[in-house]
Write a protein that holds these residues in place. Structure first.
Motif, PDB file in Angstrom:
ATOM      1  N   ARG A  16       0.559  -1.294  -0.193  1.00 57.53           N
ATOM      2  CA  ARG A  16      -0.606  -0.009  -0.485  1.00 57.53           C
ATOM      3  C   ARG A  16       1.126   1.025  -0.344  1.00 57.53           C
ATOM      4  NH1 ARG A  16      -4.875   0.140   2.075  1.00 57.53           N
ATOM      5  NH2 ARG A  16      -4.883   2.014   0.999  1.00 57.53           N
ATOM      6  N   LEU A  17       0.267   2.260  -0.483  1.00 54.44           N
ATOM      7  CA  LEU A  17       1.242   3.901  -0.766  1.00 54.44           C
ATOM      8  C   LEU A  17       0.240   4.245  -0.178  1.00 54.44           C
ATOM      9  CD1 LEU A  17       2.629   3.360  -4.923  1.00 54.44           C
ATOM     10  CD2 LEU A  17       3.525   2.830  -2.110  1.00 54.44           C
ATOM     11  N   LYS A  18       0.341   5.357   1.245  1.00 53.37           N
ATOM     12  CA  LYS A  18      -0.247   5.960   2.207  1.00 53.37           C
ATOM     13  C   LYS A  18       0.142   7.211   1.947  1.00 53.37           C
ATOM     14  CE  LYS A  18      -1.731   2.269   5.529  1.00 53.37           C
ATOM     15  NZ  LYS A  18      -1.488   1.547   6.595  1.00 53.37           N
ATOM     16  N   VAL A  19      -1.118   8.251   1.613  1.00 56.64           N
ATOM     17  CA  VAL A  19      -0.110   9.437   0.911  1.00 56.64           C
ATOM     18  C   VAL A  19       0.705  10.258   2.140  1.00 56.64           C
ATOM     19  CG1 VAL A  19      -1.252  12.342   0.418  1.00 56.64           C
ATOM     20  CG2 VAL A  19      -2.078   9.826  -1.055  1.00 56.64           C
ATOM     21  N   GLU A  20       0.072   9.714   3.801  1.00 56.93           N
ATOM     22  CA  GLU A  20       0.590  10.709   4.374  1.00 56.93           C
ATOM     23  C   GLU A  20       2.444  10.031   4.847  1.00 56.93           C
ATOM     24  OE1 GLU A  20      -2.428   8.918   4.138  1.00 56.93           O
ATOM     25  OE2 GLU A  20      -3.703  10.818   4.549  1.00 56.93           O
ATOM     26  N   SER A  21       2.312   9.039   5.092  1.00 58.44           N
ATOM     27  CA  SER A  21       3.570   8.212   4.851  1.00 58.44           C
ATOM     28  C   SER A  21       4.662   8.782   4.208  1.00 58.44           C
ATOM     29  CB  SER A  21       3.591   6.607   4.883  1.00 58.44           C
ATOM     30  OG  SER A  21       2.321   5.968   5.868  1.00 58.44           O
ATOM     31  N   LEU A  22       3.977   8.907   2.829  1.00 58.47           N
ATOM     32  CA  LEU A  22       4.360   8.865   1.540  1.00 58.47           C
ATOM     33  C   LEU A  22       4.906  10.738   2.319  1.00 58.47           C
ATOM     34  CD1 LEU A  22       2.879   7.465  -1.285  1.00 58.47           C
ATOM     35  CD2 LEU A  22       5.364   7.011  -0.216  1.00 58.47           C
ATOM     36  N   SER A  23       3.852  11.071   2.295  1.00 53.92           N
ATOM     37  CA  SER A  23       4.648  12.406   2.545  1.00 53.92           C
ATOM     38  C   SER A  23       5.867  12.658   3.610  1.00 53.92           C
ATOM     39  CB  SER A  23       3.342  13.676   3.200  1.00 53.92           C
ATOM     40  OG  SER A  23       2.365  13.599   2.089  1.00 53.92           O
ATOM     41  N   LYS A  24       5.214  12.072   4.886  1.00 54.35           N
ATOM     42  CA  LYS A  24       6.476  12.296   5.671  1.00 54.35           C
ATOM     43  C   LYS A  24       7.784  11.281   5.699  1.00 54.35           C
ATOM     44  CE  LYS A  24       2.905  11.632   9.557  1.00 54.35           C
ATOM     45  NZ  LYS A  24       2.249  11.205  10.882  1.00 54.35           N
ATOM     46  N   ALA A  25       7.815  10.987   4.721  1.00 51.80           N
ATOM     47  CA  ALA A  25       8.889   9.912   4.436  1.00 51.80           C
ATOM     48  C   ALA A  25       9.683  11.296   3.189  1.00 51.80           C
ATOM     49  CB  ALA A  25       8.866   8.733   3.419  1.00 51.80           C
ATOM     50  N   ALA A  59       1.939  13.315  -7.529  1.00 51.90           N
ATOM     51  CA  ALA A  59       2.977  11.834  -8.163  1.00 51.90           C
ATOM     52  C   ALA A  59       1.807  10.513  -8.359  1.00 51.90           C
ATOM     53  CB  ALA A  59       4.305  11.677  -7.637  1.00 51.90           C
ATOM     54  N   LEU A  60       1.348  10.240  -7.506  1.00 48.27           N
ATOM     55  CA  LEU A  60       0.655   8.978  -7.828  1.00 48.27           C
ATOM     56  C   LEU A  60       0.127   8.399  -9.255  1.00 48.27           C
ATOM     57  CD1 LEU A  60       0.520   8.572  -3.667  1.00 48.27           C
ATOM     58  CD2 LEU A  60       1.692   6.931  -5.303  1.00 48.27           C
ATOM     59  N   ALA A 109      -7.515   2.686  -6.987  1.00 48.75           N
ATOM     60  CA  ALA A 109      -9.269   2.107  -7.108  1.00 48.75           C
ATOM     61  C   ALA A 109      -9.285   3.418  -6.448  1.00 48.75           C
ATOM     62  CB  ALA A 109      -9.442   0.902  -6.583  1.00 48.75           C
ATOM     63  N   GLU A 110     -10.748   3.694  -6.416  1.00 46.33           N
ATOM     64  CA  GLU A 110     -11.163   4.898  -6.075  1.00 46.33           C
ATOM     65  C   GLU A 110     -11.862   4.148  -4.568  1.00 46.33           C
ATOM     66  OE1 GLU A 110     -15.488   7.376  -6.491  1.00 46.33           O
ATOM     67  OE2 GLU A 110     -15.237   6.451  -7.664  1.00 46.33           O
ATOM     68  N   ASN A 111     -11.416   5.517  -3.587  1.00 51.90           N
ATOM     69  CA  ASN A 111     -12.419   4.772  -2.011  1.00 51.90           C
ATOM     70  C   ASN A 111     -11.763   3.482  -1.299  1.00 51.90           C
ATOM     71  OD1 ASN A 111     -13.804   6.680  -2.135  1.00 51.90           O
ATOM     72  ND2 ASN A 111     -15.416   5.243  -3.161  1.00 51.90           N
ATOM     73  N   ARG A 112     -10.302   3.492  -2.070  1.00 51.60           N
ATOM     74  CA  ARG A 112      -8.977   2.117  -1.709  1.00 51.60           C
ATOM     75  C   ARG A 112      -7.636   2.243  -1.832  1.00 51.60           C
ATOM     76  NH1 ARG A 112      -9.755  -3.401  -4.850  1.00 51.60           N
ATOM     77  NH2 ARG A 112      -8.327  -3.494  -3.394  1.00 51.60           N
ATOM     78  N   GLY A 113      -7.642   3.722  -2.237  1.00 53.65           N
ATOM     79  CA  GLY A 113      -6.294   4.769  -2.193  1.00 53.65           C
ATOM     80  C   GLY A 113      -5.758   3.982  -3.496  1.00 53.65           C
ATOM     81  N   PHE A 114      -4.193   3.954  -3.191  1.00 53.99           N
ATOM     82  CA  PHE A 114      -3.223   3.882  -4.070  1.00 53.99           C
ATOM     83  C   PHE A 114      -2.309   2.020  -3.615  1.00 53.99           C
ATOM     84  CE2 PHE A 114      -3.985   7.983  -4.567  1.00 53.99           C
ATOM     85  CZ  PHE A 114      -3.153   8.126  -6.169  1.00 53.99           C
ATOM     86  N   TRP A 115      -1.409   2.121  -4.720  1.00 48.36           N
ATOM     87  CA  TRP A 115      -0.866   0.572  -4.331  1.00 48.36           C
ATOM     88  C   TRP A 115       0.629   0.307  -5.174  1.00 48.36           C
ATOM     89  CZ3 TRP A 115      -5.901   0.189  -5.028  1.00 48.36           C
ATOM     90  CH2 TRP A 115      -6.388  -1.114  -6.038  1.00 48.36           C
TER      91      TRP A 115
END
Length: 233
Positions: free
Chosen positions: A36-45, A56-57, A69-75
């Motif tokens: 999973r690619l969580k926007v919040e975690s990537l922002s901090k990283a 970018a994602l 996928a809609e409502n499921r985020g990125f991976w």
């Protein structure tokens, strides 16, 4: 923060900074396939706001290395033998066409670029040990530069962009398979023979060698993927 703003030091748009960093991490399997690619975690990283990260994602989904996928985020896009076979098949079709173009239209500057890229690749290969070459960042960068130099004289910007994108998708598989390879790949003269055929303007030989080069990578990667799959069952 406006996603179109730039960094003070380099004046590079923040979206491009995020795109480059995440693309590199995915291709090098630092961000594992299927994760999973969580926007919040990537922002901090990466020390960036969520806006350039999210944009970018979205762009990376167009390259096929991120899924959404809609409502499921990125991976990170998962890997599979079928997907790599498909990538390799399209690479053969497009890269042999781009190489044929380059041989037909390439000028002295193109020849110099190919020779220089090959020389830079050869230098780093001479210094390497017996480990998998695909795991060496310097080798990987110069390997890509050599292949892109070979294809760079195609007059089609669209074709040039497509071969670059597919090469990066294949690189992720090379990296993943190298991580699970039991032995290092023996060095060969494939690149040198390919370079000479291109410089000699032997279109038939050069495109045949490029096809064999891509299909050889396909065979090695599939073997590694199947071995890895069997070991976790």
């Amino acid at each position: 923060m406006d996603s179109n703003k730039t960094t003070n030091a380099t004046s590079v748009p923040l979206i491009d900074v995020a795109l480059s960093q995440m693309k590199t991490a995915i291709i090098r399997c630092e961000l594992a396939p299927g994760s999973r690619l969580k926007v919040e975690s990537l922002s901090k990283a990466y020390g960036l706001s969520s806006s350039p990260i999210r944009e970018a994602l979205n762009r990376l989904t167009q390259d096929g290395i991120v899924q959404a996928a809609e409502n499921r985020g990125f991976w990170v896009a998962p890997i599979s033998v079928d997907d790599f076979r498909d990538i390799s098949r399209i690479r053969v079709l497009l890269e042999t066409e781009a190489l044929a173009d380059s041989i037909a239209y390439g000028d002295e500057e193109w020849e110099t670029g190919v020779l220089t890229a090959f020389h830079r690749l050869s230098i780093v290969e001479k210094k390497m040990g017996s480990g998998p070459v695909a795991l060496d960042d310097n080798w990987s960068d110069r390997h890509r530069a050599f292949h892109m130099a070979l294809l760079s004289a195609t007059p089609s910007g669209l074709l040039g962009g497509m071969v670059g994108s597919l090469f990066d998708r294949a690189e992720r598989y090379r990296r993943y398979s190298a991580l699970h390879r039991l032995t290092g790949r023996n060095k060969s003269n494939e690149h040198e023979v390919l370079m000479k055929a291109a410089i000699d303007r032997d279109k038939e030989k050069a495109t045949r060698l490029l096809r064999s080069h891509i299909e050889g990578t396909l065979t090695r990667v599939v073997e590694a993927l199947e071995r890895q799959s069997a070991s976790v069952q």
